[in-house]
Every structure is written in structure tokens, then in C-alpha cells.
Design a protein around this motif. Structure first.
Motif, PDB file in Angstrom:
ATOM      1  N   PRO A   1       0.827  -1.223   0.000  1.00 61.34           N
ATOM      2  CA  PRO A   1       0.000   0.000   0.000  1.00 61.34           C
ATOM      3  C   PRO A   1       0.857   1.267   0.000  1.00 61.34           C
ATOM      4  O   PRO A   1       0.560   2.227  -0.710  1.00 61.34           O
ATOM      5  N   GLU A   2       1.935   1.244   0.764  1.00 52.57           N
ATOM      6  CA  GLU A   2       2.822   2.404   0.823  1.00 52.57           C
ATOM      7  C   GLU A   2       3.520   2.608  -0.527  1.00 52.57           C
ATOM      8  O   GLU A   2       3.655   3.730  -1.023  1.00 52.57           O
TER       9      GLU A   2
ATOM     10  N   ARG B   1       2.399   1.674  -3.407  1.00 52.32           N
ATOM     11  CA  ARG B   1       1.397   2.118  -4.379  1.00 52.32           C
ATOM     12  C   ARG B   1       1.264   3.650  -4.358  1.00 52.32           C
ATOM     13  O   ARG B   1       1.188   4.294  -5.387  1.00 52.32           O
ATOM     14  N   ARG B   2       1.273   4.231  -3.142  1.00 50.51           N
ATOM     15  CA  ARG B   2       1.154   5.692  -3.015  1.00 50.51           C
ATOM     16  C   ARG B   2       2.361   6.396  -3.642  1.00 50.51           C
ATOM     17  O   ARG B   2       2.256   7.490  -4.160  1.00 50.51           O
TER      18      ARG B   2
ATOM     19  N   LYS C   1       4.135   6.838  -8.967  1.00 46.32           N
ATOM     20  CA  LYS C   1       3.426   7.868  -9.730  1.00 46.32           C
ATOM     21  C   LYS C   1       3.546   7.608 -11.235  1.00 46.32           C
ATOM     22  O   LYS C   1       2.841   8.198 -12.031  1.00 46.32           O
TER      23      LYS C   1
ATOM     24  N   THR D   1       0.735  -4.120  -8.080  1.00 44.95           N
ATOM     25  CA  THR D   1       0.738  -2.820  -7.404  1.00 44.95           C
ATOM     26  C   THR D   1       1.186  -1.705  -8.346  1.00 44.95           C
ATOM     27  O   THR D   1       0.817  -0.546  -8.169  1.00 44.95           O
TER      28      THR D   1
END
Lengths: 255, 414
Positions: free
Chosen positions: B275-276, B278-279, B282, B313
Motif C-alpha cells: 500500500p505504501e 502504491r502511493r 506515480k 501494485t
């Protein structure tokens, strides 16, 4: 028949060679030592002789402490006896001094066949084998790719490589010193566990004597090769290329 | 039960003492006594990707041992055809550890008995024993890659501590074609703010020699002793590895020898942080990807999902599967020391496994063949060239792809 092989420890060029502060020697603490590659071939040839002729094989390790590891490996591969000849760093690249020194040992023990690599990467003053033979008054032939002896051990049949792919078959009366270019087969493998096992029980004979003060080569200075990045490809047929090379050499005052 | 009864009794005759001694040594290893449970069903030999080229396939090897004829195996080339793909071990209905124990022990026998090893592999052994890596590179240059990283890569000296000790591995440290992926992982760890360090020049080959069934037990032990001595002088919570073979050695074999370690493959480590990541991703990749399950991570250690989680991801990645995937994946042909036996195996098979695999990958229409094992980068790159797929298919390590998605690629960081 008694066979001896000389294992010379030389600087491993996998590690970068560093020139010491005196400008005339290699920085000792930066050097990793390794058995001279052609001496590994001499050992393999010696092992083949042992298997074929039932010879007793003595490995002679020359150099610093690392020679003891080389001897353990040699015994793990099948050598019967190990002799360590300690040598100070400044003597290790000097074939004349090593030759005179080893002659003292080899006069005491009579070997029918003495094998060494035909050259070593650190020699500056000729092949150790030839120098050793001259001290011992024995015949020497180098550049060999195969060695066999007759059953009585009075003569050896050797194959000598010449440039251009030619091969001579020679007979040499024994005792003799033989310089090995390549063994008949690649050096064999000694499993690490076997070497460890040998190390635990190996009795290494040490030969200590003053190194004779013979004059070999005196190093006045060491320098790294200068890196240069210029090359010119000369086009044309052989005649014109040769003429151009001759002109270039003349221009630079080399002819 | 019937099988066990028949196999423990080796038939008499010449060679039976040597066979008994061999089986005795084998039975001391974890799972080694399972060989007694062989049903002679032939699943091992049928599922072996090179079984067709073996005069003594695994089933016949076991049959020969039961007949007291270990010498027959000394004379066979088949022992050196094993590429440690673990198909046999994975599929054996009797759970016999064929690759890790039977083949490895047979190779040890050949070494101890002076039969020798194929020359390319011998060179790799000698270099590993001398320099701590199979390439014969200077051990003082193991950490040279850190200068290319563009980020600070902390080297842990004795007494130092970090949350994560990153075991870089020989391929990742020395092989030019793997170093960009090592750099990518270093940058990822930096961006994620992981408190990590490497062993630098004190790291040697993990010794997955024995485990990848190369059979050099003495060498494995020497490497194990060196590495554990280094590991015990640093403090860390877990070990991160890039190479599945090191993952296997450190998790299983080091534990067997008395050093239990907490180890994660980098895909597992990163998948936990998906999840981290994925953020931070960009950059849209716009690429069709198929993933090759390495044998060592997949069949041998059961990790199929983490690499796929990471790929999914990445924005713009479309993951497609090859028909042979996960536990059915085709081997790259490089395990078990076979990376150093390519010409030996080629002479006996003429069909390189990596070529077959890249052809399978190309048939999916993928642009990228993603991998999570450093051996596969050079192996598949070469196979792509020899099979004329250059320009159509690229091999990429997942770490390198993740770094691109996070705009961390390129010679230098901005």
C-alpha cells in the motif's frame, strides 16, 4: 622413482597490485598469494606420473605461509610428502636466488624428475627450472605438454610445444628438470573437506637455510602502466600499410 | 511399508558395501531416509525437464542403489544434468527430497571418490573457496556497486546494528547485468526509510552449493562458518535477501546447522509494504508483463504470491500468465550449479531450458518477462538474443520495475 614438484606462490592479480612507498616493491599487506598457474599444471603432470609409474611425489612449496595451504591442497590431490621452503617477500620474484636456494635442498635429496611450471607470473629474470638445472648440473627442457618415463626411471619422453602448433617428442635422460607448459589434463579438483582433513594431520617438513646472495635482478623502480586511449587504424594493402608504419617509426626516431 | 522393507535391504554382491555406506550417510540428513519409501512410480523422472537426456534418471538411481550398485551412478553423467528445478521433489508421492538430498549426496560421493566434477563447475568451486564468490572477483570489490547507487548504502561493521540486514548476494554484488537491480533495491529501501545495512566485503557466497545440490559439503561448511561468524557480530531484526538461493540457504540449511535466522526475500519484504509503495508509484508503466516463478522461490520455498502482488501494485502493469506457471513453471536451467554446467548440459541435450522459457513468455504477448531471481537476468537475456526475440521481449527484475514506477531509475538520483 622419486618425483618432486615446485609450487611457487605468486601475487594473485585478481587483487589490485599496489606499489609500496619505497617505489621498488609491491605493498606486501595488499597482496594475496596464489600458486603459480603453471605450477598447478606441473603438479597435475606429477600426479599423472605417480599414477602411471608408482612414483613417490614430493611437493615443495616456496614462499610465505600461504605455501602451506598450497601444500595441503597438493597432498589432498595425492602428493605423498610436503616440504615448505620459507622465503622472504623480497626474494620471491627472483628466480636466481630461488634457484640457488632450492639447489641446496635438492642436492641433498635425489629426485629423478623435478617438475616446475615453465614460467611464473612474477619472474623477472628467466625460468626457475632452467636456473635450477644449471645449479644441479642436470638437463632442462621446458614448454612441455606431456611427460612419461620408462619403467626403470632412467629416461623421460616429453612432448614440447613450439609456436605454430608444432609438437616435438624428445627423450631426456634422468634425472632432469622439466618445465611444464600444460599438463596432459586440466588440474584436478580437491574437495574442500578433503583439504581440511589433510590440514589436520599434515606433517610439513620445513627447510630452513640462508638464501644465497646471488645476483639476479635488481629492481630500481616500479610503475603502473600509463593508460592511453589513442589508436589509429591504417587502411590499405600490405605494401602501403608497411610503408606507412616504416614512415611513422622514422618520424618518431625509432628507426 | 512394503517399499520400505524392500529398500533397506540392499542386495549383495560387488559394490554393495559402498552402497550401504552411501545410504547410511544419506539417512543422516533430514529426510534422507525417505528414499526407503520410493514406490518406483517414475513421477520424478517423468516430470524432470531433462529426464529424457539421463541414462540414469532419478527412479533408476534409486533402483540402482537398492540393487547395491552405487558404482553404476559414478559412471553416469546424469548426476550433473540435474538443474535443481524441484519438480521431482515437489511431485514425489513419497515426499523424497530427491534434489536436496539424493542428488546432492551423490555429487558429494563423486567429489569424495575423486571422480571429479565437470571443469566449469570445478572453476566455480575453486573461485568460491578462494574469493568467496563464484566469479573469481576480488572480495575487496564486493561493495563496489554502492558507489553507483546514488544513495547512501550503510555498511555494517562488527558491533553495528540496523533493523534490516540486507544480504546482497554474489550476482547482485558483482554481475554487471544484476547491479542495476541491486541499485534499484537500495533506492527503494532508502525511499521507504528502512533502517538497513549490508555486510559489505565481509559477506561471502551464502553457500547454496550444497542446497542447490552441487555437492561440495566442505565448501558449504567453510562458507557457513565464515558467514555466521560475520552475522553474529552485527545486530538486526531480520535479514533481507535478493537471491532466492541465498534465501533458501539462510532459512533452511543455516538453521539445520544450528543458526536459525529470520529471512525474507525482497519480494516478500516489499509486498508487505505494497500500500505504501502504491502511493509512491506515480509513473504509469503501460506494459504487459508475465512473471517467471523461479524454482527456488516457488516449488522449493512455496512463494508464488509476493512477486505477483508487487507487479499488480505497479500502475499500468497488466499481468498475464504463461501456461506453465507457479508450481508448474519451467526451470531457467540455472539451479543446482547448472549455471556453471551450461555447455556440459547443452552437449547432452541441445535444447537450452531458458530458450524454451523465453519462447513461452513471448507467446503470451508480454513485453516484459519479470523475474525475482538474479540468475535469470543473464540467462534469459542471452536466451532472448539467441532465439531472435530481441526488441520484442525484455527481462526485468521486479525491484528495477518498482524503482521505475517510483521514478527512481536512471544513472543518478535528482
Amino acid at each position: 622413482m622419486k618425483v618432486a614438484v615446485i609450487l611457487r606462490l605468486v601475487p594473485d592479480v585478481v587483487e589490485e597490485l599496489v606499489i609500496a612507498d619505497d617505489g621498488r616493491s609491491l605493498a606486501e599487506d595488499e597482496i594475496m598469494y596464489i600458486t603459480n598457474e603453471l605450477d598447478e599444471h606441473a603438479l597435475e603432470q606429477a600426479l599423472l606420473l605417480k599414477e602411471r609409474r608408482g612414483a613417490r611425489l614430493t611437493a615443495i612449496g616456496v614462499g610465505g605461509d600461504q605455501a602451506r595451504d598450497a601444500l595441503a591442497t597438493a597432498v589432498a590431490k595425492g602428493a605423498d610428502e610436503a616440504v615448505y621452503v620459507p622465503l622472504e617477500a623480497q626474494d620471491r620474484a627472483d628466480s636466481h636466488r630461488i634457484g640457488a636456494h632450492l639447489a641446496g635442498l635438492l642436492r641433498q635429496e635425489r629426485f629423478e624428475v623435478l617438475l616446475a611450471g615453465t614460467q611464473s607470473i612474477d619472474e623477472l629474470d628467466g625460468s626457475l627450472g632452467g636456473i635450477l638445472a644449471s645449479h644441479l648440473g642436470l638437463p632442462y627442457v621446458g614448454g612441455l605438454a606431456a611427460v612419461d618415463t620408462d619403467p626403470s626411471g632412467s629416461k623421460a619422453t616429453v612432448k614440447k610445444e613450439f609456436p605454430g602448433g608444432r609438437l616435438a617428442v624428445l627423450e631426456v635422460s634422468l634425472p632432469a628438470v622439466l618445465g611444464i607448459q600444460a599438463a596432459e589434463q586440466p588440474p584436478r579438483y580437491a574437495a574442500v573437506s578433503r583439504i581440511m582433513q589433510v590440514k589436520k594431520s599434515l606433517q610439513v617438513k620445513e627447510w630452513k637455510a640462508p638464501v644465497p646472495d646471488v645476483v639476479g635482478v635488481r629492481i630500481t623502480g616500479l610503475a603502473k602502466p600509463e593508460a592511453a586511449g589513442r589508436a589509429e587504424m591504417i587502411p590499405g594493402d600490405a605494401e602501403s600499410v608497411a610503408a606507412r608504419i616504416a614512415r611513422l617509426l622514422q618520424e618518431r626516431g625509432l628507426l | 511399508m512394503l517399499a520400505e522393507a524392500s529398500s533397506t535391504e540392499v542386495e549383495g554382491g560387488r559394490g554393495s558395501d559402498a552402497t550401504k555406506a552411501f545410504l547410511g550417510r544419506l539417512s543422516l540428513l533430514p529426510g534422507g531416509d525417505r528414499i526407503a519409501a520410493c514406490l518406483q512410480c517414475g513421477m520424478c523422472s517423468g516430470s524432470c525437464p531433462l529426464g529424457y537426456a539421463m541414462d540414469m534418471n532419478p527412479r533408476k538411481m534409486i533402483a540402482a542403489l537398492r540393487a547395491g550398485r552405487v558404482d553404476d551412478l559414478y559412471r553416469s553423467d546424469s548426476i550433473w544434468l540435474c538443474v535443481s528445478c524441484y519438480n521431482c521433489s515437489y511431485r514425489c508421492p513419497s515426499n523424497i527430497p530427491i534434489t536436496d538430498r539424493l542428488i546432492a549426496s551423490l555429487r558429494e560421493e563423486l567429489l569424495a571418490g575423486g571422480v571429479g566434477v565437470p571443469p566449469e563447475l570445478q572453476a566455480a568451486f575453486e573461485k568460491t573457496a578462494r574469493y568467496g564468490n563464484p566469479f573469481g572477483e576480488s572480495p575487496k570489490k564486493r561493495d563496489a556497486w554502492t558507489k553507483e547507487a546514488g544513495v547512501e548504502v550503510p555498511v555494517l561493521e562488527a558491533g553495528d546494528s540496523a533493523d534490516v540486514l540486507w544480504w546482497v548476494g554474489c550476482f547482485g554484488s558483482f554481475n554487471k547485468r544484476n547491479r542495476k537491480d541491486t541499485v534499484a533495491l537500495a533506492r527503494l529501501l532508502n525511499v521507504l526509510g528502512v533502517d538497513y545495512g549490508i555486510l559489505g566485503n565481509d559477506e561471502w557466497c551464502s553457500g547454496d552449493l550444497r542446497c542447490t545440490s552441487q555437492g561440495e559439503e566442505g565448501l558449504f561448511d567453510a562458507l557457513y562458518r565464515h558467514n555466521t561468524a560475520q552475522l553474529t557480530t552485527r545486530k538486526y531484526k531480520e535479514i533481507l535477501v535478493g537471491d532466492p538461493h541465498a534465501f533458501n540457504a539462510l532459512t533452511k540449511e543455516y538453521r539445520r546447522l544450528g543458526t536459525p535466522l529470520k529471512v525474507k526475500h525482497y519480494t516478500q519484504f516489499l509486498a508487505e509494504r505494497a500500500p505504501e509503495l502504491r502511493r509512491l508509484m506515480k509513473q504509469t508503466m503501460k506494459v504487459k508483463v508475465t512473471y517467471h516463478d523461479s524454482c527456488c522461490l516457488g516449488r522449493r520455498n512455496g512463494e508464488y504470491e509476493s512477486p505477483r502482488i508487487l507487479l499488480e501494485t505497479m500502475p499500468g502493469v497488466r499481468l498475464v500468465e504463461m501456461p506453465r506457471n507457479r508450481e508448474n513453471a519451467l526451470c531457467c536451467g540455472g539451479g543446482g550449479g547448472a549455471n556453471w554446467l551450461d555447455s556440459f548440459i547443452w552437449e547432452r541435450t541441445r535444447v537450452p531450458l531458458p530458450v524454451l522459457r523465453v519462447q513461452e513468455a513471448a507467446k503470451t504477448g508480454a513485453d516484459v518477462l519479470a523475474v525475482a531471481c538474479p540468475l535469470e537476468i543473464p540467462r534469459f537475456e542471452d536466451a532472448i538474443k539467441t532465439s531472435g526475440l530481441e526488441g520484442r521481449l525484455r527481462v526485468r527484475e521486479i525491484s528495477d520495475m518498482a524503482a521505475e514506477a517510483m521514478s527512481l531509475s536512471g544513472a543518478r538520483l535528482g
